[in-house]
Design a protein around this motif. Structure first.
Motif, mmCIF file in Angstrom:
data_model
loop_
_atom_site.group_PDB
_atom_site.id
_atom_site.type_symbol
_atom_site.label_atom_id
_atom_site.label_comp_id
_atom_site.label_asym_id
_atom_site.label_seq_id
_atom_site.Cartn_x
_atom_site.Cartn_y
_atom_site.Cartn_z
ATOM 1 N N GLU A 32 43.746 45.503 36.946
ATOM 2 C CA GLU A 32 42.441 45.644 37.617
ATOM 3 C C GLU A 32 42.433 46.847 38.565
ATOM 4 N N GLU A 58 42.189 49.989 36.378
ATOM 5 C CA GLU A 58 40.862 50.142 35.769
ATOM 6 C C GLU A 58 39.836 50.653 36.771
ATOM 7 N N LYS A 59 39.958 50.216 38.026
ATOM 8 C CA LYS A 59 39.004 50.627 39.066
ATOM 9 C C LYS A 59 39.442 51.912 39.781
ATOM 10 N N ALA A 65 41.695 52.111 41.993
ATOM 11 C CA ALA A 65 41.640 51.678 43.401
ATOM 12 C C ALA A 65 42.858 52.171 44.185
ATOM 13 N N LEU A 122 37.778 44.417 44.703
ATOM 14 C CA LEU A 122 37.645 45.138 43.431
ATOM 15 C C LEU A 122 36.356 44.739 42.712
ATOM 16 N N LYS A 123 36.055 43.436 42.721
ATOM 17 C CA LYS A 123 34.876 42.935 42.024
ATOM 18 C C LYS A 123 33.590 43.512 42.609
ATOM 19 N N SER A 182 33.029 46.284 44.294
ATOM 20 C CA SER A 182 33.113 47.712 44.610
ATOM 21 C C SER A 182 31.883 48.432 44.076
ATOM 22 N N ALA A 188 35.432 54.949 43.970
ATOM 23 C CA ALA A 188 36.690 54.234 43.754
ATOM 24 C C ALA A 188 36.976 53.328 44.948
#
Length: 391
Positions: free
Chosen positions: A247, A250-251, A253, A282-283, A285, A290
């Motif tokens: 995760e 993918e983001k 972050a 993360l969800k 964002s 980023a």
């Protein structure tokens, strides 16, 4: 006929007139100067008169003050006479008090007898206290029984949650298995509407799986025995980042960690807490930005002088998790911890609404406090306060 004046006579007359005129001008100037001087003297005389009047007023005030001082002196003399009269009365009062003391001595004899009676009453009360203590011992035993029953009930609840989740997951696995077959074998044969219904079915099954997992996690935070350990917060976060590696990538972050201290926590629960908070960041964002998550911690020693500013009345740890996500309106700072509560529609943001409820429950298990601060479009901060020493 009179003789006409000559040119010389005319010139002489004109010169005399000029001299007279000049003398007149000088005289006028002298007169004007004298008048000015007179006016100055008159002004100075006015000032002097005012000063004299002021001095006379001051003298009158001094005279009035002297009168007041004399009156005060007379009053003080009168007061002295009163004090002398009061002293006579005080002496009489002293005689009266001595008489009263004798009466009090007699009353003290009576009071001692009363004390004997009260001691007897205390002995009776002591006997009643013994009975009350026995009753308290009985109640404590009853409480221990209730506690043992509660422990059994919690274990049963944990077993029930496990069995329920297993029974729920069994048909769910079949739905997912058959959905997988349809996807590989029959998907192309479906109409566009059939494909839409099939995708909605798969999405609902996935949400059901997530919901069951979240409910299991919540039941574990409620029923599991609490065992506190001195834990390295850096290690816990590294484990969380490993679990969320995909995760985070993918983001794209960034997780910024700033001087984390050791904490006295239930390790696996605190790992779940931090994982839920980072996953939440993360969800929620921003699509165009980023995620940047900042995690800090510090040990705070309680000071009574600054007790009004302190969230806890003991030594405590302060852990904060901040992000640059979509944030939330300040009015929802408490609502976001309620179970199944969602501030955003499930089409835009996935989730069951249990994640932050689990976080709140874990903080409660640590006898702590959690506060959420947010600004819509700016980001969120979660501040966690837990005691340095657990009871």
């Amino acid at each position: 006929m009179p003789k006409k004046p000559s040119i010389t006579d005319k010139a002489t007359i004109q010169n005399e007139e000029k001299d007279s005129h000049a003398a007149l001008i000088i005289a006028n100037r002298e007169l004007a100067f004298q008048n000015q001087e007179k006016e100055k003297r008159a002004a100075e005389l006015v000032i002097a008169n005012n000063e004299l009047a002021f001095q006379n007023q001051e003298k009158e005030q001094r005279a009035a003050e002297l009168v007041i001082a004399n009156n005060e002196l007379a009053f003080q003399n009168q007061e002295k006479e009163k004090r002398a009269a009061e002293l006579v009365i005080a002496n009489k009062e002293l005689v009266f008090q001595n008489q009263e003391k004798e009466k009090r001595a007699a009353e003290l004899v009576i009071a001692n007898k009363e004390l004997v009676f009260q001691n007897q009453e205390k002995e009776k009360r002591a006997a009643e206290l013994v009975i009350a203590n026995n009753e308290l011992v009985f109640q404590n035993k009853e409480k221990e029984k209730r506690a043992a029953e509660l422990l059994i009930a919690n274990k049963e609840l944990e077993s029930f949650a496990f069995i329920s989740s297993h029974d729920l997951q069994e048909p769910l696995r079949k739905i997912q298995a058959f959905s997988g077959r349809i996807l590989t074998e029959e998907y192309e044969n479906l109409s566009s509407k059939g494909k839409y219904y099939f995708e909605r079915t798969r999405f609902s099954a996935l949400r059901m799986q997530t919901l069951i997992n979240d409910l299991l996690a919540y039941s574990r935070t409620t029923a599991t025995e609490r065992k506190f350990e001195n834990s390295d917060l850096n290690k816990i976060i590294r484990e969380v980042m490993t679990a969320l590696k995909q995760e985070l990538q993918e983001k794209n972050a960034t997780v910024e960690i700033d001087k984390l201290c050791d904490v006295n926590v239930i390790p696996f629960q605190f790992r779940q807490l931090l994982q839920n908070l980072i996953a939440n960041s993360l969800k929620f964002s921003k699509a165009e930005l980023a995620p940047h998550i900042i995690i800090k911690s510090e040990y705070i020693k309680y000071e009574a002088l600054n007790s009004k500013k302190s969230p806890m009345k003991i030594d405590y740890y302060h852990i904060s998790v901040a992000d640059n996500g979509i944030g939330f309106e300040p009015e929802y700072k408490d609502k976001i911890f309620e179970i199944f509560q969602r501030l955003h529609d499930k089409q835009s943001y996935e989730g069951t609404g249990i994640g932050l409820t689990i976080v709140k429950k874990i903080v409660d298990n640590h006898n702590g406090i959690i506060k959420a601060t947010g600004r819509l479009g700016v980001g969120s901060i979660f501040d966690i306060y837990i005691p340095a020493e657990q009871q």
